[in-house]
Motif scaffolding. Structure first.
Motif, PDB file in Angstrom:
ATOM      1  N   SER A 187       0.749  -1.331  -0.077  1.00  0.00           N
ATOM      2  CA  SER A 187       0.041  -0.024   0.198  1.00  0.00           C
ATOM      3  C   SER A 187       0.730   1.328  -0.095  1.00  0.00           C
ATOM      4  CB  SER A 187      -0.687  -0.168   1.276  1.00  0.00           C
ATOM      5  OG  SER A 187      -1.507   1.421   1.107  1.00  0.00           O
ATOM      6  N   ILE A 188       0.486   2.199  -0.676  1.00  0.00           N
ATOM      7  CA  ILE A 188       1.292   3.623  -0.722  1.00  0.00           C
ATOM      8  C   ILE A 188       0.761   4.351   0.492  1.00  0.00           C
ATOM      9  CG2 ILE A 188       1.403   5.776  -1.970  1.00  0.00           C
ATOM     10  CD1 ILE A 188       0.774   3.975  -4.726  1.00  0.00           C
ATOM     11  N   VAL A 189      -0.424   4.221   0.862  1.00  0.00           N
ATOM     12  CA  VAL A 189      -0.992   4.789   1.904  1.00  0.00           C
ATOM     13  C   VAL A 189      -0.512   4.096   3.409  1.00  0.00           C
ATOM     14  CG1 VAL A 189      -3.369   5.553   3.052  1.00  0.00           C
ATOM     15  CG2 VAL A 189      -3.149   5.448   0.712  1.00  0.00           C
ATOM     16  N   THR A 190       0.187   4.894   4.091  1.00  0.00           N
ATOM     17  CA  THR A 190       0.722   4.623   5.255  1.00  0.00           C
ATOM     18  C   THR A 190       0.068   4.865   6.564  1.00  0.00           C
ATOM     19  OG1 THR A 190       2.123   6.332   5.255  1.00  0.00           O
ATOM     20  CG2 THR A 190       3.116   4.464   4.227  1.00  0.00           C
ATOM     21  N   ASP A 191       0.405   4.548   7.648  1.00  0.00           N
ATOM     22  CA  ASP A 191      -0.312   5.182   8.542  1.00  0.00           C
ATOM     23  C   ASP A 191       0.152   6.533   8.984  1.00  0.00           C
ATOM     24  OD1 ASP A 191      -1.663   2.790   9.580  1.00  0.00           O
ATOM     25  OD2 ASP A 191       0.105   2.050  10.877  1.00  0.00           O
ATOM     26  N   GLU A 192       1.306   6.948   8.561  1.00  0.00           N
ATOM     27  CA  GLU A 192       1.851   8.299   8.615  1.00  0.00           C
ATOM     28  C   GLU A 192       0.704   9.252   7.640  1.00  0.00           C
ATOM     29  OE1 GLU A 192       5.711  10.948   7.188  1.00  0.00           O
ATOM     30  OE2 GLU A 192       6.048   8.920   7.755  1.00  0.00           O
ATOM     31  N   LEU A 193       0.453   8.875   6.338  1.00  0.00           N
ATOM     32  CA  LEU A 193      -0.454   9.702   5.664  1.00  0.00           C
ATOM     33  C   LEU A 193      -1.706   9.638   6.365  1.00  0.00           C
ATOM     34  CD1 LEU A 193       0.491   8.674   2.229  1.00  0.00           C
ATOM     35  CD2 LEU A 193       0.627  10.910   3.029  1.00  0.00           C
ATOM     36  N   ARG A 194      -2.439   8.720   6.862  1.00  0.00           N
ATOM     37  CA  ARG A 194      -3.413   8.462   7.370  1.00  0.00           C
ATOM     38  C   ARG A 194      -3.672   9.503   8.556  1.00  0.00           C
ATOM     39  NH1 ARG A 194      -3.073   2.876   6.562  1.00  0.00           N
ATOM     40  NH2 ARG A 194      -4.686   2.294   5.007  1.00  0.00           N
ATOM     41  N   ALA A 195      -2.442   9.656   9.268  1.00  0.00           N
ATOM     42  CA  ALA A 195      -2.535  10.769  10.442  1.00  0.00           C
ATOM     43  C   ALA A 195      -2.514  12.098   9.947  1.00  0.00           C
ATOM     44  CB  ALA A 195      -1.329  10.714  11.246  1.00  0.00           C
ATOM     45  N   LYS A 196      -2.139  12.504   8.768  1.00  0.00           N
ATOM     46  CA  LYS A 196      -2.047  13.834   8.118  1.00  0.00           C
ATOM     47  C   LYS A 196      -3.290  14.006   7.707  1.00  0.00           C
ATOM     48  CE  LYS A 196       2.592  13.984   7.066  1.00  0.00           C
ATOM     49  NZ  LYS A 196       3.696  14.161   6.016  1.00  0.00           N
ATOM     50  N   ALA A 197      -4.252  13.101   7.231  1.00  0.00           N
ATOM     51  CA  ALA A 197      -5.495  13.447   6.896  1.00  0.00           C
ATOM     52  C   ALA A 197      -6.392  14.278   7.446  1.00  0.00           C
ATOM     53  CB  ALA A 197      -6.033  11.860   6.411  1.00  0.00           C
ATOM     54  N   ASP A 198      -6.748  15.273   6.549  1.00  0.00           N
ATOM     55  CA  ASP A 198      -7.903  16.139   6.944  1.00  0.00           C
ATOM     56  C   ASP A 198      -9.247  15.544   7.158  1.00  0.00           C
ATOM     57  OD1 ASP A 198      -6.402  18.758   7.357  1.00  0.00           O
ATOM     58  OD2 ASP A 198      -5.961  18.462   5.145  1.00  0.00           O
ATOM     59  N   GLU A 199      -9.335  14.501   6.034  1.00  0.00           N
ATOM     60  CA  GLU A 199     -10.781  13.665   6.196  1.00  0.00           C
ATOM     61  C   GLU A 199     -10.476  12.306   6.067  1.00  0.00           C
ATOM     62  OE1 GLU A 199     -14.175  14.929   4.045  1.00  0.00           O
ATOM     63  OE2 GLU A 199     -13.244  17.159   3.662  1.00  0.00           O
ATOM     64  N   GLU A 257      -6.530   0.155  -4.384  1.00  0.00           N
ATOM     65  CA  GLU A 257      -6.037   1.399  -4.326  1.00  0.00           C
ATOM     66  C   GLU A 257      -5.892   2.364  -5.106  1.00  0.00           C
ATOM     67  OE1 GLU A 257      -3.595   1.847  -0.393  1.00  0.00           O
ATOM     68  OE2 GLU A 257      -2.099   2.420  -2.292  1.00  0.00           O
ATOM     69  N   ILE A 258      -6.550   3.515  -5.030  1.00  0.00           N
ATOM     70  CA  ILE A 258      -6.338   4.453  -6.267  1.00  0.00           C
ATOM     71  C   ILE A 258      -5.948   5.769  -5.148  1.00  0.00           C
ATOM     72  CG2 ILE A 258      -7.506   5.899  -7.691  1.00  0.00           C
ATOM     73  CD1 ILE A 258      -9.483   3.296  -7.720  1.00  0.00           C
ATOM     74  N   THR A 259      -4.791   6.324  -5.921  1.00  0.00           N
ATOM     75  CA  THR A 259      -4.314   7.527  -5.331  1.00  0.00           C
ATOM     76  C   THR A 259      -4.108   8.624  -6.396  1.00  0.00           C
ATOM     77  OG1 THR A 259      -1.819   7.147  -5.560  1.00  0.00           O
ATOM     78  CG2 THR A 259      -2.852   6.371  -3.618  1.00  0.00           C
ATOM     79  N   ALA A 260      -4.190   9.870  -5.786  1.00  0.00           N
ATOM     80  CA  ALA A 260      -3.975  10.770  -6.849  1.00  0.00           C
ATOM     81  C   ALA A 260      -3.967  12.346  -6.064  1.00  0.00           C
ATOM     82  CB  ALA A 260      -5.316  11.229  -7.757  1.00  0.00           C
ATOM     83  N   TYR A 261      -3.578  13.287  -6.736  1.00  0.00           N
ATOM     84  CA  TYR A 261      -3.489  14.849  -6.442  1.00  0.00           C
ATOM     85  C   TYR A 261      -4.550  15.457  -7.090  1.00  0.00           C
ATOM     86  CZ  TYR A 261       0.977  13.744  -4.072  1.00  0.00           C
ATOM     87  OH  TYR A 261       1.994  13.103  -3.301  1.00  0.00           O
ATOM     88  N   VAL A 262      -5.281  16.025  -6.316  1.00  0.00           N
ATOM     89  CA  VAL A 262      -6.601  16.775  -6.963  1.00  0.00           C
ATOM     90  C   VAL A 262      -6.378  18.453  -6.801  1.00  0.00           C
ATOM     91  CG1 VAL A 262      -8.185  15.043  -6.815  1.00  0.00           C
ATOM     92  CG2 VAL A 262      -8.061  16.422  -5.017  1.00  0.00           C
ATOM     93  N   GLU A 263      -6.658  19.080  -7.885  1.00  0.00           N
ATOM     94  CA  GLU A 263      -6.676  20.648  -7.693  1.00  0.00           C
ATOM     95  C   GLU A 263      -7.850  20.927  -8.892  1.00  0.00           C
ATOM     96  OE1 GLU A 263      -3.423  21.895 -10.954  1.00  0.00           O
ATOM     97  OE2 GLU A 263      -2.643  20.773  -9.131  1.00  0.00           O
ATOM     98  N   LYS A 264      -8.196  22.120  -8.873  1.00  0.00           N
ATOM     99  CA  LYS A 264      -9.133  22.860  -9.610  1.00  0.00           C
ATOM    100  C   LYS A 264      -9.013  22.137 -11.096  1.00  0.00           C
ATOM    101  CE  LYS A 264     -12.944  25.569  -9.389  1.00  0.00           C
ATOM    102  NZ  LYS A 264     -13.940  25.059  -8.844  1.00  0.00           N
TER     103      LYS A 264
END
Length: 137
Positions: A2-14, A80-87
């Motif tokens: 998984s790319i998504v680690t516990d560290e990333l989960r801890a940083k999540a706003d949602e 698992e799907i990951t991305a960076y979103v912007e307008k």
């Protein structure tokens, strides 16, 4: 792995768990970024998270394929799907493929045309514009 680690989960706003809330949150985020909320039609979502500072988003679900009727193409979503979103853009997309000439091609970017044309473009690391389709935002 998984790319998504516990560290990333801890940083999540949602951070959400369960299909119903993840469906709602992912559609809200797409709409908030000016993208069609039907863009990532996923089923049985397990987890979704969003880090506002970087725009990083992840979606976890059961592996599935989906036929996009408007364009007559088959799409595949990894677990698992990951991305960076912007307008108006989804960048560095992982975990999404489309069938192109009998070959599965990974998608890397999804973006709205500038100036606005009512079309959305899909890019691959190997092919510039795979296809465009009209939509209503």
């Amino acid at each position: 792995m998984s790319i998504v680690t516990d560290e990333l989960r801890a940083k999540a706003d949602e951070l959400c768990h369960g299909d119903a809330i993840c469906q709602e949150k992912s559609k809200f985020l797409l709409t908030e970024k000016g993208l069609p909320n039907e863009l990532l039609l996923m089923k049985d979502m397990l987890e979704c998270g969003y880090i506002k500072e970087t725009g990083f988003v992840w979606l976890k679900q059961k592996n599935t394929t989906h036929k996009f009727e408007k364009v007559g193409r088959l799409g595949s979503y990894a677990t698992e799907i990951t991305a960076y979103v912007e307008k108006g853009k989804i960048k560095k997309l992982t975990g999404v493929k489309t069938k192109e000439f009998m070959v599965w091609v990974s998608l890397s970017d999804i973006y709205l045309h500038e100036p606005p044309t009512g079309k959305i473009a899909f890019k691959s690391p190997t092919i510039q514009d795979i296809f465009c389709l009209g939509f209503r935002a």
